[in-house]
Design an enzyme around this catalytic site. Structure first.
Site, PDB file in Angstrom:
ATOM      1  CE1 TYR A   1      -4.261  -1.725   4.848  1.00  4.94           C
ATOM      2  CE2 TYR A   1      -3.167   0.364   4.420  1.00  4.94           C
ATOM      3  CZ  TYR A   1      -3.804  -0.774   3.964  1.00  4.94           C
ATOM      4  OH  TYR A   1      -3.967  -0.961   2.614  1.00  4.94           O
TER       5      TYR A   1
ATOM      6  CB  SER B   1      -0.877   0.020   1.259  1.00  5.70           C
ATOM      7  OG  SER B   1      -1.542   1.267   1.385  1.00  5.70           O
TER       8      SER B   1
END
Length: 178
Positions: A79, A66
């Protein structure tokens, strides 16, 4: 079963994403941390570990990271860190599997119109405001489409990228680059 029916695997695409806004820093719970790391990191690690013996020489492994691992986004610590770990796996595996010609790369999407973008429990008005705020951070001025990410994965999985290994292809509309 795969070995018996197909004999080998040519591509692994390990795509896992659990996350979302969590309490910042010291107030994040162990349960949230474990949920994020188990899905995003542990799942990717053991998927590749269990499948690597089935990979043909010259195969491709594509892992979804990501653009969050490049950014310091408040509330996204677990995350972002889990996706940085995925990026690290790709570098390590690219080195470990190079003698078999197995290429390992990550794809780091930014804001993509998928269900994870809409899982925070915001009201519809808050959702629209959030989307506009996020779009304002993307130089191309929009949220990405799933098919754009699919095309990037296909490129990394195909022979079109036969001289590429260990990279992180960032597909985020310029968000981390400009």
């Amino acid at each position: 079963m795969v070995r018996r029916e197909k004999g080998r695997v040519d591509v692994i695409f390990a795509n896992a994403a659990v996350g979302g806004l969590a309490p910042e820093g010291a107030s994040a719970t162990p349960e949230h941390y474990d949920k994020v790391f188990n899905a995003n990191t542990r799942g990717v690690f053991f998927t590749v570990q269990k499948a690597v013996d089935l990979l043909s020489d010259g195969a491709s492994i594509v892992l979804t990271a990501s653009n969050a691992h490049y950014l310091g986004i408040p509330g996204f610590g677990p995350y972002s860190a889990s996706k940085a770990a995925v990026r690290s796996f790709a570098r390590t595996w690219a080195a470990e599997f190079k003698d078999r010609g197995i290429r390992v790369n990550t794809l780091s999407p930014g804001l993509i119109d998928t269900p994870i973008l809409h899982t925070s429990g915001r009201t519809p008005e808050e959702e629209r405001a959030f989307e506009q705020q996020m779009i304002g951070m993307v130089p191309l001025g929009r949220i990405g489409r799933p098919e754009e990410i699919a095309k990037a994965v296909l490129f990394l999985a195909s022979s079109d990228s036969s001289f590429i290994t260990g990279i992180d292809l960032v597909a985020d509309g310029g968000m981390t680059q400009l």
